[in-house]
Motif scaffolding. Structure first.
Motif, PDB file in Angstrom:
ATOM      1  N   ASN A 114      61.656  70.735 -10.665  1.00  0.00           N
ATOM      2  CA  ASN A 114      60.537  70.043 -10.019  1.00  0.00           C
ATOM      3  C   ASN A 114      60.788  68.541  -9.907  1.00  0.00           C
ATOM      4  O   ASN A 114      60.478  67.924  -8.875  1.00  0.00           O
ATOM      5  N   ASP A 115      61.360  67.959 -10.946  1.00  0.00           N
ATOM      6  CA  ASP A 115      61.685  66.526 -10.894  1.00  0.00           C
ATOM      7  C   ASP A 115      62.675  66.242  -9.761  1.00  0.00           C
ATOM      8  O   ASP A 115      62.525  65.269  -9.003  1.00  0.00           O
ATOM      9  N   ALA A 116      63.708  67.083  -9.653  1.00  0.00           N
ATOM     10  CA  ALA A 116      64.737  66.878  -8.643  1.00  0.00           C
ATOM     11  C   ALA A 116      64.177  67.060  -7.244  1.00  0.00           C
ATOM     12  O   ALA A 116      64.519  66.300  -6.315  1.00  0.00           O
ATOM     13  N   LEU A 117      63.309  68.051  -7.067  1.00  0.00           N
ATOM     14  CA  LEU A 117      62.731  68.277  -5.745  1.00  0.00           C
ATOM     15  C   LEU A 117      61.834  67.113  -5.332  1.00  0.00           C
ATOM     16  O   LEU A 117      61.855  66.677  -4.173  1.00  0.00           O
ATOM     17  N   ALA A 118      61.050  66.606  -6.281  1.00  0.00           N
ATOM     18  CA  ALA A 118      60.182  65.463  -5.977  1.00  0.00           C
ATOM     19  C   ALA A 118      61.001  64.258  -5.535  1.00  0.00           C
ATOM     20  O   ALA A 118      60.630  63.545  -4.596  1.00  0.00           O
ATOM     21  N   ALA A 119      62.130  64.015  -6.191  1.00  0.00           N
ATOM     22  CA  ALA A 119      62.990  62.894  -5.807  1.00  0.00           C
ATOM     23  C   ALA A 119      63.608  63.127  -4.429  1.00  0.00           C
ATOM     24  O   ALA A 119      63.740  62.195  -3.626  1.00  0.00           O
ATOM     25  N   PHE A 120      63.985  64.359  -4.136  1.00  0.00           N
ATOM     26  CA  PHE A 120      64.609  64.681  -2.848  1.00  0.00           C
ATOM     27  C   PHE A 120      63.655  64.425  -1.684  1.00  0.00           C
ATOM     28  O   PHE A 120      64.012  63.763  -0.703  1.00  0.00           O
ATOM     29  N   VAL A 121      62.426  64.928  -1.776  1.00  0.00           N
ATOM     30  CA  VAL A 121      61.499  64.779  -0.652  1.00  0.00           C
ATOM     31  C   VAL A 121      60.982  63.349  -0.537  1.00  0.00           C
ATOM     32  O   VAL A 121      60.571  62.911   0.554  1.00  0.00           O
ATOM     33  N   ALA A 122      61.010  62.593  -1.639  1.00  0.00           N
ATOM     34  CA  ALA A 122      60.488  61.223  -1.611  1.00  0.00           C
ATOM     35  C   ALA A 122      61.294  60.319  -0.687  1.00  0.00           C
ATOM     36  O   ALA A 122      60.769  59.319  -0.196  1.00  0.00           O
ATOM     37  N   ASP A 123      62.547  60.671  -0.419  1.00  0.00           N
ATOM     38  CA  ASP A 123      63.415  59.840   0.424  1.00  0.00           C
ATOM     39  C   ASP A 123      63.419  60.273   1.880  1.00  0.00           C
ATOM     40  O   ASP A 123      64.261  59.822   2.661  1.00  0.00           O
ATOM     41  N   SER A 124      62.492  61.152   2.282  1.00  0.00           N
ATOM     42  CA  SER A 124      62.542  61.746   3.617  1.00  0.00           C
ATOM     43  C   SER A 124      61.730  61.001   4.667  1.00  0.00           C
ATOM     44  O   SER A 124      61.626  61.464   5.804  1.00  0.00           O
ATOM     45  N   GLY A 125      61.130  59.890   4.297  1.00  0.00           N
ATOM     46  CA  GLY A 125      60.300  59.174   5.269  1.00  0.00           C
ATOM     47  C   GLY A 125      59.038  59.928   5.637  1.00  0.00           C
ATOM     48  O   GLY A 125      58.500  59.757   6.738  1.00  0.00           O
ATOM     49  N   GLY A 126      58.558  60.764   4.743  1.00  0.00           N
ATOM     50  CA  GLY A 126      57.312  61.491   4.988  1.00  0.00           C
ATOM     51  C   GLY A 126      57.481  62.789   5.746  1.00  0.00           C
ATOM     52  O   GLY A 126      56.494  63.466   6.036  1.00  0.00           O
ATOM     53  N   ARG A 127      58.707  63.199   6.056  1.00  0.00           N
ATOM     54  CA  ARG A 127      58.911  64.425   6.829  1.00  0.00           C
ATOM     55  C   ARG A 127      59.088  65.657   5.946  1.00  0.00           C
ATOM     56  O   ARG A 127      59.032  66.788   6.442  1.00  0.00           O
ATOM     57  N   LEU A 128      59.281  65.451   4.660  1.00  0.00           N
ATOM     58  CA  LEU A 128      59.372  66.551   3.710  1.00  0.00           C
ATOM     59  C   LEU A 128      58.358  66.324   2.596  1.00  0.00           C
ATOM     60  O   LEU A 128      58.185  65.196   2.137  1.00  0.00           O
ATOM     61  N   THR A 129      57.703  67.382   2.183  1.00  0.00           N
ATOM     62  CA  THR A 129      56.878  67.338   0.978  1.00  0.00           C
ATOM     63  C   THR A 129      57.217  68.571   0.147  1.00  0.00           C
ATOM     64  O   THR A 129      57.716  69.575   0.657  1.00  0.00           O
ATOM     65  N   GLY A 130      56.939  68.506  -1.158  1.00  0.00           N
ATOM     66  CA  GLY A 130      57.408  69.542  -2.056  1.00  0.00           C
ATOM     67  C   GLY A 130      56.324  70.402  -2.664  1.00  0.00           C
ATOM     68  O   GLY A 130      55.175  69.968  -2.828  1.00  0.00           O
ATOM     69  N   LEU A 131      56.718  71.617  -3.015  1.00  0.00           N
ATOM     70  CA  LEU A 131      55.876  72.537  -3.767  1.00  0.00           C
ATOM     71  C   LEU A 131      56.411  72.643  -5.189  1.00  0.00           C
ATOM     72  O   LEU A 131      57.618  72.779  -5.399  1.00  0.00           O
ATOM     73  N   ALA A 132      55.509  72.625  -6.140  1.00  0.00           N
ATOM     74  CA  ALA A 132      55.890  72.745  -7.547  1.00  0.00           C
ATOM     75  C   ALA A 132      56.197  74.192  -7.891  1.00  0.00           C
ATOM     76  O   ALA A 132      55.419  75.092  -7.579  1.00  0.00           O
ATOM     77  N   THR A 133      57.326  74.420  -8.543  1.00  0.00           N
ATOM     78  CA  THR A 133      57.602  75.742  -9.094  1.00  0.00           C
ATOM     79  C   THR A 133      56.805  75.911 -10.378  1.00  0.00           C
ATOM     80  O   THR A 133      56.884  75.073 -11.277  1.00  0.00           O
ATOM     81  N   VAL A 134      56.008  76.973 -10.453  1.00  0.00           N
ATOM     82  CA  VAL A 134      55.239  77.226 -11.669  1.00  0.00           C
ATOM     83  C   VAL A 134      55.799  78.477 -12.345  1.00  0.00           C
ATOM     84  O   VAL A 134      55.992  79.507 -11.693  1.00  0.00           O
ATOM     85  N   PRO A 135      56.096  78.395 -13.635  1.00  0.00           N
ATOM     86  CA  PRO A 135      56.745  79.503 -14.341  1.00  0.00           C
ATOM     87  C   PRO A 135      55.743  80.579 -14.749  1.00  0.00           C
ATOM     88  O   PRO A 135      55.239  80.590 -15.872  1.00  0.00           O
ATOM     89  N   VAL A 136      55.462  81.494 -13.846  1.00  0.00           N
ATOM     90  CA  VAL A 136      54.497  82.549 -14.133  1.00  0.00           C
ATOM     91  C   VAL A 136      54.964  83.372 -15.329  1.00  0.00           C
ATOM     92  O   VAL A 136      56.154  83.498 -15.605  1.00  0.00           O
ATOM     93  N   GLY A 137      53.986  83.902 -16.046  1.00  0.00           N
ATOM     94  CA  GLY A 137      54.271  84.715 -17.210  1.00  0.00           C
ATOM     95  C   GLY A 137      54.416  83.929 -18.491  1.00  0.00           C
ATOM     96  O   GLY A 137      54.552  84.519 -19.567  1.00  0.00           O
ATOM     97  N   LEU A 138      54.362  82.589 -18.404  1.00  0.00           N
ATOM     98  CA  LEU A 138      54.528  81.749 -19.586  1.00  0.00           C
ATOM     99  C   LEU A 138      53.283  80.893 -19.803  1.00  0.00           C
ATOM    100  O   LEU A 138      52.661  80.421 -18.838  1.00  0.00           O
ATOM    101  N   PRO A 139      52.919  80.628 -21.053  1.00  0.00           N
ATOM    102  CA  PRO A 139      51.704  79.846 -21.335  1.00  0.00           C
ATOM    103  C   PRO A 139      51.742  78.430 -20.780  1.00  0.00           C
ATOM    104  O   PRO A 139      50.692  77.826 -20.579  1.00  0.00           O
TER     105      PRO A 139
END
Length: 376
Positions: A114-139
């Motif tokens: 998630n950290d890496a994806l946020a950094a990747f889309v942040a440099d796109s000039g607003g043309r990319l936004t990210g979805l958070a991966t949520v680890p289902v099955g874990l507390p």
């Protein structure tokens, strides 16, 4: 007097938004390689291998790694070629570690992904936004969702169809479902494992057939497990819902005729019509049937870019159906603008002409099938 303020410019066309795309930033992959969890030696040939604990595939199984997965300049050029204005980007299921029973590994990899994806889309000039991966099955899933939305600026969530050795309707996921519902968080449900892997080992059937079946299985558990009764989710099924739309009538028959399946208040197809679907079915006739069944209000443009199983001409696929202008606009971007306010896009006024979820139930109500007879 016009609804527009005096002197205000009229709204422009709604941007085209692809809500089902992926990225694997190289800095993160290099971290995994240093830890022995990835092999990047095939990157020049556009191939990656990942540890089976992460990807769920046999050791050494090649995973496509197109440059657009990590090269931002090429990614933006790809948007232009496809006629798309905006990509909503998620990690692929190969990074979900859906079948791992190592909770620490899953949470650590998910957080760094998630950290890496946020950094990747942040440099796109607003043309990319990210979805958070949520680890289902874990507390820790709900806490990671909150971190991604509140601190990383991600605009929604993605999740696999299985995790922590638990199905989606397991009680451990209740906090996550509650958080997603409370935040009205758009969530892309992506198949992340298959059943009977040995029978799907040949001909690339894990993804060609196993994934669509897995999506139908996950949706069925959400329905019969009561998750969709307890939580009002903004849930989008990848690949046009896989096999789920095709088995709705059979699920209904079981709900009517099998007491063990009569555990929710409404027929399963009613729940299916209330979910969201992407357009990644790769055929205009098939997509047209989906739109007819669930209405354009519940369908969003999605291509699975930049994997090889991708719709290279998504606008053409949608426009071949013969929809009204309002329906077409809703699918190509209007629905995304409404359901993902974090994109910063204004929904088109034409979207109001497409029935909403509340209207849908009355528009698509069907009579109950007779209780007598047999079906096998």
């Amino acid at each position: 007097m016009s609804e527009l303020a005096a002197g205000a410019a009229p709204p422009g066309p709604t941007p085209v938004v692809d809500i089902h795309t992926h990225a694997m930033p190289v800095p993160f992959l290099r971290e995994l390689a240093r830890e022995g969890l990835a092999d990047l030696s095939g990157i020049a040939a556009n191939v990656l291998t990942l540890d089976p604990a992460l990807c769920g595939l046999p050791r050494g199984a090649p995973i496509p790694l197109a440059p657009e997965q990590y090269d931002l300049e090429r990614r933006l050029a790809q948007l232009d070629t496809a006629g798309v204005d905006h990509h909503v980007v998620a990690a692929p299921p190969f990074l979900f570690a859906s079948e791992s029973d190592d909770e620490r590994l899953v949470l650590d990899v998910t957080r760094r992904s998630n950290d890496a994806l946020a950094a990747f889309v942040a440099d796109s000039g607003g043309r990319l936004t990210g979805l958070a991966t949520v680890p289902v099955g874990l507390p820790g899933a709900a806490a990671e969702l909150a971190r991604c939305l509140d601190q990383l600026g991600l605009v929604g969530a993605t999740m696999g169809t299985f995790g922590g050795r638990r199905e989606l309707d397991h009680p451990v996921n209740e906090d996550l479902w509650a958080a997603l519902a409370e935040r009205r968080c758009f969530t892309l449900l992506h198949p992340s494992r298959v059943s009977a892997r040995d029978r799907l080992a040949d001909y690339h059937l894990v993804q060609l057939l196993g994934y669509p079946v897995e999506t139908a299985l996950a949706a069925s558990r959400l329905i019969f497990g009561g998750v969709l009764d307890r939580h009002d989710l903004t849930l989008c099924l990848a690949h046009g819902g896989g096999c789920a739309p095709a088995v709705g009538a059979r699920l209904d028959l079981g709900w009517h005729r099998k007491p063990v399946a009569r555990v929710v208040d409404r027929a399963p197809s009613d729940y299916l019509r209330r979910l969201l679907y992407d357009t990644a079915v790769f055929d205009s006739k098939t997509l047209g049937r989906l739109v007819e069944d669930v209405t354009a209000r519940h369908v969003l443009l999605g291509t699975d870019t930049p994997f090889d199983l991708v719709d290279h001409h998504p606008l053409e696929t949608v426009r071949r159906i013969g929809l009204t202008a309002a329906e077409e606009t809703a699918i190509l971007g209007g629905n995304a603008a409404e359901l993902l306010p974090g994109l910063g896009l204004s929904p088109t006024p034409a979207a109001a002409d497409v029935p909403d979820r509340q209207t849908l139930a009355s528009l698509t109500a069907v009579p109950s099938p007779p209780a007598e007879g047999r079906h096998t």
